[in-house]
Design a protein around this motif. Structure first.
Motif, PDB file in Angstrom:
ATOM      1  N   GLY A  34      -0.150  -5.429  -7.167  1.00  0.00           N
ATOM      2  CA  GLY A  34      -0.845  -4.464  -6.331  1.00  0.00           C
ATOM      3  C   GLY A  34      -2.345  -4.673  -6.294  1.00  0.00           C
ATOM      4  O   GLY A  34      -3.063  -3.933  -5.631  1.00  0.00           O
ATOM      5  N   HIS A  35      -2.845  -5.681  -6.997  1.00  0.00           N
ATOM      6  CA  HIS A  35      -4.271  -6.012  -6.938  1.00  0.00           C
ATOM      7  C   HIS A  35      -4.434  -7.515  -7.057  1.00  0.00           C
ATOM      8  O   HIS A  35      -3.592  -8.217  -7.624  1.00  0.00           O
ATOM      9  N   GLY A  36      -5.506  -8.008  -6.479  1.00  0.00           N
ATOM     10  CA  GLY A  36      -5.742  -9.441  -6.494  1.00  0.00           C
ATOM     11  C   GLY A  36      -6.302  -9.914  -7.819  1.00  0.00           C
ATOM     12  O   GLY A  36      -6.884  -9.137  -8.586  1.00  0.00           O
ATOM     13  N   PRO A  37      -6.190 -11.206  -8.095  1.00  0.00           N
ATOM     14  CA  PRO A  37      -6.676 -11.744  -9.371  1.00  0.00           C
ATOM     15  C   PRO A  37      -8.191 -11.838  -9.458  1.00  0.00           C
ATOM     16  O   PRO A  37      -8.734 -12.087 -10.532  1.00  0.00           O
ATOM     17  N   PHE A  38      -8.879 -11.615  -8.327  1.00  0.00           N
ATOM     18  CA  PHE A  38     -10.343 -11.687  -8.340  1.00  0.00           C
ATOM     19  C   PHE A  38     -10.969 -10.428  -7.750  1.00  0.00           C
ATOM     20  O   PHE A  38     -12.101 -10.453  -7.274  1.00  0.00           O
ATOM     21  N   ASP A  39     -10.239  -9.330  -7.771  1.00  0.00           N
ATOM     22  CA  ASP A  39     -10.753  -8.087  -7.200  1.00  0.00           C
ATOM     23  C   ASP A  39     -12.078  -7.701  -7.858  1.00  0.00           C
ATOM     24  O   ASP A  39     -12.281  -7.897  -9.054  1.00  0.00           O
ATOM     25  N   ALA A  40     -12.952  -7.127  -7.052  1.00  0.00           N
ATOM     26  CA  ALA A  40     -14.246  -6.671  -7.556  1.00  0.00           C
ATOM     27  C   ALA A  40     -14.717  -5.525  -6.687  1.00  0.00           C
ATOM     28  O   ALA A  40     -14.100  -5.192  -5.678  1.00  0.00           O
ATOM     29  N   GLU A  41     -15.832  -4.927  -7.081  1.00  0.00           N
ATOM     30  CA  GLU A  41     -16.342  -3.766  -6.359  1.00  0.00           C
ATOM     31  C   GLU A  41     -16.941  -4.118  -5.016  1.00  0.00           C
ATOM     32  O   GLU A  41     -17.238  -3.243  -4.215  1.00  0.00           O
ATOM     33  N   SER A  42     -17.126  -5.391  -4.743  1.00  0.00           N
ATOM     34  CA  SER A  42     -17.645  -5.795  -3.447  1.00  0.00           C
ATOM     35  C   SER A  42     -17.102  -7.178  -3.131  1.00  0.00           C
ATOM     36  O   SER A  42     -16.723  -7.940  -4.028  1.00  0.00           O
ATOM     37  N   PRO A  43     -17.055  -7.546  -1.850  1.00  0.00           N
ATOM     38  CA  PRO A  43     -16.473  -8.825  -1.474  1.00  0.00           C
ATOM     39  C   PRO A  43     -17.215 -10.023  -2.022  1.00  0.00           C
ATOM     40  O   PRO A  43     -16.606 -11.045  -2.310  1.00  0.00           O
ATOM     41  N   TYR A  44     -18.542  -9.925  -2.191  1.00  0.00           N
ATOM     42  CA  TYR A  44     -19.248 -11.096  -2.656  1.00  0.00           C
ATOM     43  C   TYR A  44     -19.276 -11.231  -4.165  1.00  0.00           C
ATOM     44  O   TYR A  44     -19.445 -12.326  -4.690  1.00  0.00           O
ATOM     45  N   ILE A  45     -19.077 -10.148  -4.857  1.00  0.00           N
ATOM     46  CA  ILE A  45     -18.807 -10.295  -6.290  1.00  0.00           C
ATOM     47  C   ILE A  45     -17.430 -10.920  -6.468  1.00  0.00           C
ATOM     48  O   ILE A  45     -17.215 -11.768  -7.332  1.00  0.00           O
ATOM     49  N   THR A  50      -3.205 -16.242  -4.915  1.00  0.00           N
ATOM     50  CA  THR A  50      -3.788 -14.899  -4.961  1.00  0.00           C
ATOM     51  C   THR A  50      -2.858 -13.881  -4.316  1.00  0.00           C
ATOM     52  O   THR A  50      -2.750 -12.746  -4.765  1.00  0.00           O
ATOM     53  N   LEU A  51      -2.157 -14.302  -3.268  1.00  0.00           N
ATOM     54  CA  LEU A  51      -1.247 -13.415  -2.549  1.00  0.00           C
ATOM     55  C   LEU A  51      -0.054 -13.032  -3.418  1.00  0.00           C
ATOM     56  O   LEU A  51       0.393 -11.879  -3.424  1.00  0.00           O
ATOM     57  N   LEU A  52       0.456 -13.992  -4.182  1.00  0.00           N
ATOM     58  CA  LEU A  52       1.593 -13.698  -5.058  1.00  0.00           C
ATOM     59  C   LEU A  52       1.180 -12.769  -6.200  1.00  0.00           C
ATOM     60  O   LEU A  52       1.933 -11.869  -6.581  1.00  0.00           O
ATOM     61  N   ALA A  53      -0.023 -12.981  -6.748  1.00  0.00           N
ATOM     62  CA  ALA A  53      -0.502 -12.076  -7.793  1.00  0.00           C
ATOM     63  C   ALA A  53      -0.662 -10.667  -7.235  1.00  0.00           C
ATOM     64  O   ALA A  53      -0.292  -9.679  -7.877  1.00  0.00           O
ATOM     65  N   TYR A  54      -1.199 -10.559  -6.024  1.00  0.00           N
ATOM     66  CA  TYR A  54      -1.349  -9.256  -5.369  1.00  0.00           C
ATOM     67  C   TYR A  54       0.008  -8.605  -5.141  1.00  0.00           C
ATOM     68  O   TYR A  54       0.188  -7.400  -5.370  1.00  0.00           O
ATOM     69  N   SER A  55       0.982  -9.388  -4.702  1.00  0.00           N
ATOM     70  CA  SER A  55       2.309  -8.843  -4.421  1.00  0.00           C
ATOM     71  C   SER A  55       2.988  -8.331  -5.681  1.00  0.00           C
ATOM     72  O   SER A  55       3.734  -7.349  -5.650  1.00  0.00           O
ATOM     73  N   ALA A  56       2.730  -8.995  -6.804  1.00  0.00           N
ATOM     74  CA  ALA A  56       3.387  -8.629  -8.055  1.00  0.00           C
ATOM     75  C   ALA A  56       2.701  -7.482  -8.777  1.00  0.00           C
ATOM     76  O   ALA A  56       3.327  -6.784  -9.582  1.00  0.00           O
ATOM     77  N   GLY A  72       0.794  -1.216   0.000  1.00  0.00           N
ATOM     78  CA  GLY A  72       0.000   0.000   0.000  1.00  0.00           C
ATOM     79  C   GLY A  72       0.828   1.268   0.000  1.00  0.00           C
ATOM     80  O   GLY A  72       0.390   2.300  -0.520  1.00  0.00           O
ATOM     81  N   THR A  73       2.008   1.229   0.583  1.00  0.00           N
ATOM     82  CA  THR A  73       2.826   2.440   0.676  1.00  0.00           C
ATOM     83  C   THR A  73       3.906   2.527  -0.387  1.00  0.00           C
ATOM     84  O   THR A  73       4.244   3.622  -0.838  1.00  0.00           O
ATOM     85  N   LYS A  74       4.442   1.380  -0.811  1.00  0.00           N
ATOM     86  CA  LYS A  74       5.563   1.403  -1.756  1.00  0.00           C
ATOM     87  C   LYS A  74       5.264   0.729  -3.084  1.00  0.00           C
ATOM     88  O   LYS A  74       6.095   0.785  -4.000  1.00  0.00           O
ATOM     89  N   GLY A  75       4.115   0.101  -3.195  1.00  0.00           N
ATOM     90  CA  GLY A  75       3.757  -0.501  -4.463  1.00  0.00           C
ATOM     91  C   GLY A  75       4.175  -1.952  -4.581  1.00  0.00           C
ATOM     92  O   GLY A  75       4.758  -2.543  -3.662  1.00  0.00           O
ATOM     93  N   PRO A  76       3.890  -2.586  -5.724  1.00  0.00           N
ATOM     94  CA  PRO A  76       4.147  -4.012  -5.932  1.00  0.00           C
ATOM     95  C   PRO A  76       5.631  -4.365  -5.827  1.00  0.00           C
ATOM     96  O   PRO A  76       6.511  -3.533  -6.041  1.00  0.00           O
ATOM     97  N   LEU A  77       5.881  -5.632  -5.525  1.00  0.00           N
ATOM     98  CA  LEU A  77       7.239  -6.169  -5.487  1.00  0.00           C
ATOM     99  C   LEU A  77       7.616  -6.662  -6.883  1.00  0.00           C
ATOM    100  O   LEU A  77       6.765  -6.937  -7.719  1.00  0.00           O
ATOM    101  N   SER A  78       8.889  -6.807  -7.108  1.00  0.00           N
ATOM    102  CA  SER A  78       9.355  -7.318  -8.396  1.00  0.00           C
ATOM    103  C   SER A  78      10.724  -7.957  -8.208  1.00  0.00           C
ATOM    104  O   SER A  78      11.342  -7.867  -7.139  1.00  0.00           O
ATOM    105  N   GLY A  79      11.159  -8.619  -9.265  1.00  0.00           N
ATOM    106  CA  GLY A  79      12.509  -9.158  -9.279  1.00  0.00           C
ATOM    107  C   GLY A  79      12.815 -10.110  -8.138  1.00  0.00           C
ATOM    108  O   GLY A  79      11.979 -10.910  -7.708  1.00  0.00           O
ATOM    109  N   ALA A  80      14.044 -10.000  -7.621  1.00  0.00           N
ATOM    110  CA  ALA A  80      14.514 -10.905  -6.581  1.00  0.00           C
ATOM    111  C   ALA A  80      13.691 -10.781  -5.304  1.00  0.00           C
ATOM    112  O   ALA A  80      13.479 -11.764  -4.587  1.00  0.00           O
TER     113      ALA A  80
END
Length: 749
Positions: free
Chosen positions: A208-219, A200-206, A103-111
């Motif tokens: 900055g957003h999850g692979p199933f993000d949506a406008e609400s938790p149940y969507i 999902t956590l690795l996709a988020y880390s790479a 949230g503060t520094k953005g996605p991770l990359s590389g090593a």
């Protein structure tokens, strides 16, 4: 964060130095051992110490955390799960959570991204090797310490060979990071569910957003189960591994050991993705997190205090599974989904439904085509402070002309002007409220609500029905109230109002008591049949007692309820009417009581699969089985049954034949309803988001945006919409009320 007034000086002999964070279930403190070693101590709020289900979960958390203490987790230093106020001390881990870092520094990359992936796979390997499934792997439960990532918070974990705790039938987790089986069959969750979450956590880390993000938790939850992940921004070298983790079927995913081999074979820098463009390096806002945000804490380096299965909504306890529980506040990014529960209390009086107890059909004027607005009406938005600031109350309301009576949580009742939202009077409750007990009801001159005793007043009745003068709010009388209705009927409703009479269950749960609503004078009493517990159920202008044997109530398995017509003049019980199977009362259609049949998967409730109709006059009982089971929040209007699913799917069913009349996908997940009026059916979630559907075919007429942060995932809640003529009044989370013209709804977007 420094200690506050009222914080303890020490816990278990460990002197406290600072408050690290707090939430609905407890507070985390920084402390030191005798040798000077820093530890984080999770101290559970006192109101949950008497909750047997919570203690079971906390003991499980301590046991799981002890099992996995090692190089990749926060080791347990000490714990006292049986203490008067339970606590657990773990090693203090220095470093930000993954959520804070992204949230503060953005996605991770590389090593850096590769090291995180391998470290998390190693953590899962160790966790799974000792037979534990974490079940809540998400960014806020990963701490980036100087030595590598650490997985924390085992509050909803369990041993692989241990049955999932489903006393209240909830699915717990965080939708964008949950596996499909967690959402569909929680009892089948195994180690490879954690592997899905890691993907999902690795996709988020790479990215900055999850692979199933949506406008609400149940969507998001719907997409987890039915849609392919969005991985276009994940580095190509990592994408293949992530895709294997996100297979819909557990057997299609690698084990933690296999995953570790795959990750170690990746190139050191993982390759680089395309340019980020403007704003690169910052994650996009996630509505899911926004709607379930924990109050900001300055030290995200400690275990988060995850709620142990919070109760939300109106009667979030499946029929026969447990007795009353105290309200459990919800915080952090956790969703609790309850199934096979039906809302009680009071909201708008829907045609044929059990939404209200305000005196026959007069309690809430149903809006009709051409209905007028209250004189001087203008849209408004207000909150009603309750007796406790630490309880996330939700109100329910009844409209009487220009008067709006609301109650619930730590508000016994309040009178509000429907035209502008201004408060006339408010009566507050000092104690921890029972989940789902809202307003009892109202007559022309009296309002009735529930009051709960303060913890420092053990001499007071735990819960009371209180009568208040409708004009002044002055207390007229009060009487201790019983607490067995949820166990018997699956609905949280121990008292009902019919005409000018209120019927309650006495404190010993042995009889009904009928009183004049205004004077409190007892008109009759009626003892329960020997060896049974009973709850009052209105059937139009008539009254029925729904009873179950003590053995079934005590075993949390009411499978053979019995109905008794009640003579409203004397309280005498008529001949018993036997009902087969688990059932919850829903409403009245063509003079018959409609009960939903509870669908069971093993020993767990999993929705509804039919209707039982009872004619109290002829004693005829008719059973209709549906073609499939429907999970969600049920309601009834105009002799039609509606089930609102967790992802916003609303299905209309004929209670007589079980035929599906229509089904419509909406954007209001976890909605409760319906409330019928002004040519529409209204459904609303705890966020205050409202959808109006056509009764004929379910076509959406309009939808509003959320108005407040709230738990959209709850099921079984009672309707939140009340109609005052053409004015739509909505009760949302945090005691928020707002109103607008049905013909001029707030614009969405």
């Amino acid at each position: 964060m420094s200690l506050r007034a009222g914080d303890p000086a020490e816990i278990g002999g460990y002197p406290l130095e600072a408050r690290l964070g707090s939430g609905g279930m407890g507070t985390v403190f920084l402390a030191r051992t005798s040798s000077g070693r820093r530890v984080a101590i999770k101290l559970i709020h006192p109101q949950f110490a008497a909750d047997d289900e919570f203690r079971i979960r906390f003991r499980q958390e301590v046991a799981a955390a002890r099992q996995v203490s090692g190089a990749f987790t926060a080791a347990v230093v000490d714990a006292a799960p049986e203490a008067e106020q339970p606590w657990m001390a773990t090693t203090y881990i220095q470093g930000p959570t993954l959520a804070r870092r992204i949230g503060t520094k953005g996605p991770l990359s590389g090593a850096e991204l590769r090291r995180l992936a391998i470290g998390l796979a190693e953590a899962l390997r160790d966790i799974h090797r000792v037979g534990v499934v974490h079940r809540d792997l998400k960014p806020s439960n990963v701490v980036l310490s100087p030595e590598g990532p650490r997985v924390i918070d085992f509050g909803i974990s369990r041993a692989v060979d241990q049955q999932t705790l489903t006393i209240t039938g909830r699915v717990i987790g965080t939708p964008p990071f949950m596996s499909p089986e967690q959402l569909q069959a929680p009892r089948d969750v195994g180690p490879r569910s954690d592997v899905f979450s890691l993907g999902t956590l690795l996709a988020y880390s790479a990215t900055g957003h999850g692979p199933f993000d949506a406008e609400s938790p149940y969507i998001a939850a719907y997409q987890v189960v039915h849609r392919e992940p969005s991985l276009e921004d994940v580095p190509v070298a990592l994408r293949t591994v992530v895709e294997s983790c996100l297979a819909k079927e557990p057997n299609g995913r690698p084990s933690a050991d296999e995953l570790l081999v795959l990750l170690r074979d990746l190139p050191a820098d993982l390759g680089q993705i395309d340019a980020w463009g403007v704003g690169a390096g910052r994650t996009r806002d996630m509505v899911t997190e926004h709607h379930f945000a924990t109050p900001a804490t300055p030290a995200p380096t400690t275990p988060t205090v995850t709620p142990a299965a919070p109760d939300t909504g109106s009667a979030d306890t499946p029929i026969g599974r447990q007795l009353r529980r105290r309200w459990r506040p919800v915080f952090a990014a956790t969703v609790a989904v309850t199934v096979a529960a039906i809302g009680g209390g009071v909201a708008a009086l829907t045609a044929g439904g059990f939404g209200g107890n305000s005196g026959g059909d007069k309690g809430n004027s149903l809006a009709v085509q051409g209905a007028a607005l209250p004189d001087g009406f203008k849209p408004w938005h207000e909150t009603v402070p309750g007796g406790r600031e630490d309880i996330p109350d939700e109100l329910r309301c009844i409209a009487h002309g220009d008067a709006l009576f609301c109650g619930g949580g730590s508000v016994v009742a309040t009178r509000i002007r429907a035209r502008d939202g201004s408060r006339v009077w408010t009566a507050k409750s000092p104690g921890v409220p029972v989940n789902g007990m809202h307003l009892v009801g109202a007559t022309d001159d009296t309002v009735l609500g529930y009051r709960f005793a303060a913890q420092n007043a053990p001499q007071d009745p735990p819960s009371e029905v209180v009568a208040l003068d409708a004009n002044t709010g002055r207390e007229l009388w009060s009487v201790p109230s019983g607490a067995q209705s949820t166990a018997v009927t699956g609905r949280t409703q121990d008292a009902i109002v019919t005409d000018s009479v209120v019927v309650t269950v006495d404190a010993s749960n042995s009889r009904f008591e009928a009183r004049n609503a205004h004077s409190g004078q007892v008109t009759w009493t009626s003892s329960f049949p020997a060896g049974t517990q009973c709850a009052p159920v209105p059937v139009g202008s008539e009254l029925v007692a729904m009873c179950a044997t003590d053995a079934e109530v005590n075993a949390f398995a009411v499978r053979h309820p019995t109905l008794y017509p009640v003579d409203r003049a004397s309280g005498a019980l008529g001949r018993p009417i036997e009902v087969n199977g688990r059932a919850v009362p829903l409403g009245v259609a063509n003079g018959r009581l409609v009960l939903l049949q509870v669908h069971m998967e093993g020993t767990d409730p999993a929705g509804y699969n039919g209707v039982t109709r009872v004619d109290p006059a002829s004693r005829k009982v008719t059973y209709s089985r549906w073609a499939k089971a429907y999970a969600g929040t049920p309601g009834m209007a105009d002799s039609t049954v509606y089930v609102s699913g967790q992802t916003g799917l609303v299905t209309a069913l004929d209670p007589a034949t079980g035929r599906k009349r229509w089904s419509r996908q909406t954007g209001v997940e976890g909605a409760a309803g319906p409330v019928a009026g002004a040519g529409a059916l209204y459904f609303s979630s705890a966020t205050g988001r409202v959808v109006a559907l056509s009764p004929d075919d379910g076509k959406p007429l309009w939808t509003t945006d959320p108005q407040v942060d709230g738990l959209t995932g709850q099921q079984g809640a009672s309707p939140r919409v009340t109609l005052a003529g053409r004015a739509v009044i909505v009760a949302a989370a945090k005691n928020t009320l707002f109103a607008f013209d049905a013909q001029k709804p707030p614009k969405s977007g």
